[in-house]
Design a protein around this motif. Structure first.
Motif, PDB file in Angstrom:
ATOM      1  N   VAL B 294       0.858  -1.189   0.000  1.00 35.04           N
ATOM      2  CA  VAL B 294       0.000   0.000   0.000  1.00 35.04           C
ATOM      3  C   VAL B 294       0.893   1.238   0.000  1.00 35.04           C
ATOM      4  N   ALA B 295       0.594   2.141  -0.946  1.00 32.83           N
ATOM      5  CA  ALA B 295       1.372   3.378  -1.100  1.00 32.83           C
ATOM      6  C   ALA B 295       0.440   4.572  -1.025  1.00 32.83           C
ATOM      7  N   THR B 296       0.880   5.616  -0.353  1.00 33.32           N
ATOM      8  CA  THR B 296       0.110   6.864  -0.406  1.00 33.32           C
ATOM      9  C   THR B 296       0.990   8.024   0.012  1.00 33.32           C
ATOM     10  N   GLY B 297       0.506   9.230  -0.192  1.00 33.97           N
ATOM     11  CA  GLY B 297       1.235  10.400   0.281  1.00 33.97           C
ATOM     12  C   GLY B 297       1.070  11.680  -0.529  1.00 33.97           C
ATOM     13  N   GLU B 298       0.703  11.603  -1.791  1.00 36.16           N
ATOM     14  CA  GLU B 298       0.670  12.844  -2.581  1.00 36.16           C
ATOM     15  C   GLU B 298      -0.364  13.826  -2.060  1.00 36.16           C
ATOM     16  N   HIS B 299      -1.410  13.321  -1.396  1.00 34.09           N
ATOM     17  CA  HIS B 299      -2.404  14.214  -0.793  1.00 34.09           C
ATOM     18  C   HIS B 299      -2.329  14.222   0.733  1.00 34.09           C
ATOM     19  N   THR B 300      -1.323  13.575   1.296  1.00 33.48           N
ATOM     20  CA  THR B 300      -1.166  13.594   2.753  1.00 33.48           C
ATOM     21  C   THR B 300      -0.653  14.977   3.120  1.00 33.48           C
ATOM     22  N   HIS B 301      -1.394  15.680   3.976  1.00 38.67           N
ATOM     23  CA  HIS B 301      -1.226  17.115   3.994  1.00 38.67           C
ATOM     24  C   HIS B 301      -0.160  17.640   4.948  1.00 38.67           C
ATOM     25  N   ASN B 302       0.360  16.825   5.839  1.00 34.86           N
ATOM     26  CA  ASN B 302       1.457  17.325   6.674  1.00 34.86           C
ATOM     27  C   ASN B 302       2.162  16.186   7.419  1.00 34.86           C
ATOM     28  N   ARG B 303       3.181  16.535   8.176  1.00 34.58           N
ATOM     29  CA  ARG B 303       4.015  15.546   8.857  1.00 34.58           C
ATOM     30  C   ARG B 303       3.246  14.778   9.934  1.00 34.58           C
ATOM     31  N   VAL B 304       2.216  15.396  10.518  1.00 29.38           N
ATOM     32  CA  VAL B 304       1.433  14.708  11.557  1.00 29.38           C
ATOM     33  C   VAL B 304       0.662  13.537  10.948  1.00 29.38           C
ATOM     34  N   MET B 305       0.162  13.740   9.749  1.00 34.32           N
ATOM     35  CA  MET B 305      -0.533  12.641   9.071  1.00 34.32           C
ATOM     36  C   MET B 305       0.449  11.530   8.705  1.00 34.32           C
ATOM     37  N   PHE B 306       1.621  11.905   8.199  1.00 29.44           N
ATOM     38  CA  PHE B 306       2.625  10.880   7.880  1.00 29.44           C
ATOM     39  C   PHE B 306       3.060  10.137   9.139  1.00 29.44           C
ATOM     40  N   LYS B 307       3.232  10.878  10.239  1.00 29.01           N
ATOM     41  CA  LYS B 307       3.586  10.217  11.500  1.00 29.01           C
ATOM     42  C   LYS B 307       2.601   9.101  11.810  1.00 29.01           C
ATOM     43  N   GLN B 308       1.321   9.368  11.646  1.00 27.64           N
ATOM     44  CA  GLN B 308       0.310   8.364  11.972  1.00 27.64           C
ATOM     45  C   GLN B 308       0.267   7.228  10.958  1.00 27.64           C
ATOM     46  N   LEU B 309       0.415   7.549   9.663  1.00 22.01           N
ATOM     47  CA  LEU B 309       0.453   6.476   8.661  1.00 22.01           C
ATOM     48  C   LEU B 309       1.569   5.492   8.999  1.00 22.01           C
ATOM     49  N   LEU B 310       2.697   6.018   9.478  1.00 21.86           N
ATOM     50  CA  LEU B 310       3.829   5.165   9.837  1.00 21.86           C
ATOM     51  C   LEU B 310       3.553   4.431  11.149  1.00 21.86           C
TER      52      LEU B 310
END
Lengths: 428, 428
Positions: B294-310
């Protein structure tokens, strides 16, 4: 009933509230409460008014975003019996969608337009919006919602079942609402920019006015927060609830530590302890600070985020905002989610006009969705209501049900002239 | 080194790509690739260029948002040795922050400005930005980051340790990068608007050009997706990876079902299966579709969202975007998070100019952060590069390391004139 939108006018309206530190908190130091305000004119001679709320600079960006939707609105049909279609038309524009999707400036602009469409529908029907929505059938309510991305948590048929369960009690709750109003709490005493004396005075006045809950801003200075919390508790006594609000000031561990210092004064909820995007962070804080409740929502940008806050058991109190998400239609989705997860909704208000708008949502929730006011209060702040043609009415700590048609969104003509930015009398 | 920004110019640049259905997918039917483009002038006679990317309508809203930051930029000092300060100054404006916070139009506008500041810094230093960043000390890299809301997942000191571990290998990796370039994959064959014949032809060409991975858009029509996936697999053979991309088209259950029909053709990853906001939904899909990634990120809007995806183990591949989050500084935070969680970063590109920008981030990641290209590829699309003064160079399926100073962000002067919206030659 179908009509045609003939004109869309946008106003950049700002109030110089920063001059007296009204609305000051740990993150928002000097807000100038503002509205990107829209008027939809129609070919049946009735206008609809709506707005999105900002705190000053950047209000013009929201106004520009509203204008970006003009080709999707002006000269187009508005079916007052299918306002979900209007909302989905704007949300799903294949190019504008990139600006969010469904978040930030573009979504706030859309909220102004969707709210204006409901204001218009209420005026045409001769009903306040809370009553308009409460009179919808369960099927009509379900059709307002954009179900995309929700079905793993709540299906349309499950929502329909929930709404049908509430139908028989609607007349009784509507009578109760008209007799008693809807409970409120007040944030008026608790702004960070206020002196201790003013805090104590306003807290006492709140209790005398019949409020069962007040709220203090925290998060800037721990020693000051402990002192203010103690003063507030002494002023209101042990029975009145005191919520605290950190306005996103903390990291997760810091939130847990800070709240540990305030528990002696029995805080009711901690609001926005950290980033509004941090669903898992809110869940971690909630586990750590219980039985103090965790509340958030005024910056939660759409129904997908609320879905996760609920699914992750991250919040005890859901604080929807009338203008942050995509207006009435998305807020109906959020009310349905909250009811399905049995989490009480306590709408965010204050600012300018937010009290006017959210009362309609909370009252609809009581009559037709959750069917309860238990653990539920609408925020109230005693600012700027005089600028509206149908201002909120507060008695004995309760919002009285609006009776005028529409969503109470309309500002006075003189206000639109005087507070226009930058050309109005106040700003010149 | 400190300088003063003397002027900020904004250009609304749009390319009529919808006329030929370049870039068409299940959600974005008819994009006109666009840039809200900014030029920062300085008192040392060097300019910085940056932009944020949109797909047409609403580009003017991003331009308006960039203009909202003018008072924080023009006439103000830019410390090239403390670009984290510049970023935090813009992010934390007490009134503009309300427009996000840190998401949507306001954050995309901020990305244009922060990227322009790094382009300027690279030009002053005489280095491409990937090299400028790679030459920073670990302490300088850590200081670029706004650590707020991250410390429960990664502390500054843990990031410093990670970076220090990578220091000794930097010269060797830099040599490798300059010799071999950075691996790419191509999306050129897979747009939904293309015929089967064109898909097959472009897929074969991609393999002949040395690409080890291609990508197909899916999500509109299941039967067509199965047919196109079969044709693509036949065209590229069993060794070349085929990623698929649903562009947020599905609900959670639907994503799992749909992918079940494509597994026979061995998809490498499923990209954007559902709402970019649905962290828990991505995690559920990932558990169900493994071993497909599963890949995503182009619409992930900031580092807090990436923190949670990880933290939620929701993604196998992190696809940062150069312009969606707050520019280089926030992308440095995201690269550090990804490295700490050992998730490979495969940047989103395409559009207009995104390939030019993200190559700098991926190459910096290889030299100084993750220290690896294993499982990592930069997206490549063969569109619109001719409009840049320092276009990407692709050889044997690899991006060659840029050598010109700056972030490769600068468009040709003639392009800025011809494609200006709505007054340029192309749009008149």
């Amino acid at each position: 009933m179908k009509l045609t939108i003939t004109e869309l006018r946008v106003h950049d309206i700002r109030f110089p509230t920063s001059r007296e530190l009204h609305g000051s908190d740990a993150m928002n130091l000097d807000p100038d409460y503002s509205a990107a305000y829209v008027v939809l004119s129609s070919d049946v001679g009735v206008d609809g008014h709506g707005f999105t709320f900002t705190i000053g600079r950047g209000n013009e960006v929201c106004a520009a975003a509203i204008s970006a939707y003009v080709p999707l609105v002006v000269g187009r049909t508005l079916d007052l019996d299918d306002l979900g279609e209007f909302s989905r038309r704007l949300v799903n524009d294949s190019q504008l969608r990139w600006l969010g999707p469904e978040k930030g400036v573009a979504h706030m602009a859309l909220a102004a337009l969707v709210n204006a469409a409901f204001d218009l529908a209420g005026r045409v029907a001769g009903k306040p919006v809370w009553k308009l929505l409460s009179d919808y059938t369960p099927e009509q309510i379900v059709d307002l919602v954009d179900w995309r991305y929700l079905t793993d948590a709540l299906t349309p048929s499950a929502a329909l079942d929930l709404l049908k369960d509430r139908v028989s009690g609607k007349p009784g709750r509507e009578l109760q609402l008209q007799r008693e109003g809807y409970p409120a709490y007040t944030t008026t005493p608790g702004w960070l920019g206020y002196s201790d004396d003013l805090l104590v005075q306003l807290a006492r006045e709140a209790v005398a006015d019949g409020f069962g809950q007040i709220k203090l801003k925290v998060g800037s200075d721990l020693a000051a927060d402990i002192r203010r919390m103690r003063l507030a508790r002494e002023a209101v006594g042990p029975q009145v609830r005191i919520a605290v609000d950190a306005n996103q000031r903390w990291d997760v561990e810091q939130a847990i530590d800070w709240m540990g210092h305030l528990t002696a004064y029995d805080p009711w909820w901690i609001e926005e302890p950290t980033s509004p995007d941090d669903i898992l962070g809110h869940a971690a804080i909630r586990r750590a600070v219980a039985p103090v409740k965790v509340a958030t929502g005024e910056h939660t940008h759409n129904r997908v985020m609320f879905k996760q806050l609920l699914a992750a058991q991250a919040i005890d109190v859901l604080q929807l905002d009338a203008c942050r998400v995509g207006g009435v239609t998305e807020n109906v989705a959020i009310l349905l989610l909250a009811a399905a997860f049995e989490v009480p909704v306590c709408p965010h208000a204050g600012g300018v006009g937010l009290c006017e708008l959210v009362q309609h949502l909370a009252m609809f929730d009581f009559v037709a969705v959750s069917g309860s006011t238990e653990g539920r209060v609408i925020e109230y702040v005693d600012h700027l209501h005089e600028h509206f043609t149908d201002p909120v009415r507060i008695e004995r700590g309760h919002y009285l049900a609006p009776t005028a048609p529409g969503m109470s969104a309309r500002m006075q003509e003189q206000t639109l002239a005087d507070y226009a930015y930058p050309a109005g009398r106040i700003w010149r």
